[in-house]
Design a protein around this motif. Structure first.
Motif, PDB file in Angstrom:
ATOM      1  N   ARG A 147       0.875  -1.188   0.000  1.00 45.99           N
ATOM      2  CA  ARG A 147       0.000   0.000   0.000  1.00 45.99           C
ATOM      3  C   ARG A 147       0.904   1.228   0.000  1.00 45.99           C
TER       4      ARG A 147
ATOM      5  N   ASP B  85       0.325   4.284  -0.432  1.00 45.23           N
ATOM      6  CA  ASP B  85      -0.183   5.519   0.161  1.00 45.23           C
ATOM      7  C   ASP B  85      -0.037   5.559   1.685  1.00 45.23           C
ATOM      8  N   GLU B  86       0.419   4.468   2.272  1.00 47.76           N
ATOM      9  CA  GLU B  86       0.680   4.457   3.715  1.00 47.76           C
ATOM     10  C   GLU B  86       1.939   5.273   3.998  1.00 47.76           C
TER      11      GLU B  86
ATOM     12  N   ASP C 129      -0.636  -2.744   7.965  1.00 51.03           N
ATOM     13  CA  ASP C 129      -1.277  -1.650   7.226  1.00 51.03           C
ATOM     14  C   ASP C 129      -0.652  -1.471   5.845  1.00 51.03           C
ATOM     15  N   LEU C 130       0.540  -2.004   5.652  1.00 46.22           N
ATOM     16  CA  LEU C 130       1.231  -1.877   4.367  1.00 46.22           C
ATOM     17  C   LEU C 130       0.739  -2.874   3.316  1.00 46.22           C
TER      18      LEU C 130
ATOM     19  N   ASN D 285       4.198  -4.527   9.826  1.00 52.25           N
ATOM     20  CA  ASN D 285       3.175  -3.479   9.790  1.00 52.25           C
ATOM     21  C   ASN D 285       2.108  -3.859   8.763  1.00 52.25           C
TER      22      ASN D 285
END
Length: 114
Positions: free
Chosen positions: A61, A63-64, A87-88, A85
């Motif tokens: 991702r 945009d993280e 979220d990536l 992480n």
């Protein structure tokens, strides 16, 4: 195709919820794995990337905020960062047998249901 369906997802993600809804609407049985509660290992990430048949960077991702530090990273460094992480990681990832799809958009899941 009779292989079990597994969806790797984050419950608060709108694309994940939409993909789950599509599977439920179709009456598909599946296993849902919240990879925030059941973290992915580097080995499992490599398996998913192989099944997705995409470059490692395509699962990142971008945009993280912490992704910016990975612009010159190797594939192994990116995988390590995604494991540390979550979220990536692009999501959701749906697996059926030897194939997987990144379900962005959620309708991509239909490719695994044929």
């Amino acid at each position: 195709m009779s292989d079990r369906i597994v969806i790797y997802q984050k419950p608060t993600c709108s694309k994940c919820r939409a993909t789950l809804s599509l599977l439920k609407e179709r009456g598909e049985e599946f296993e849902s794995i919240n990879y925030y509660k059941t973290p992915l290992t580097a080995e499992r990430m490599r398996e998913l990337i192989q099944k997705l048949d995409i470059p490692v960077r395509d699962l990142l991702r971008k945009d993280e905020p912490s992704a910016g530090n990975l612009s010159a990273a190797t594939d192994d460094e990116i995988i390590k960062a995604m494991v540390e992480n979550p979220d990536l990681i692009q999501r959701p990832i749906v697996v059926r047998g030897s194939k997987a799809r990144l379900c962005r958009p959620p309708e991509n899941v239909m490719e695994l249901l044929k």
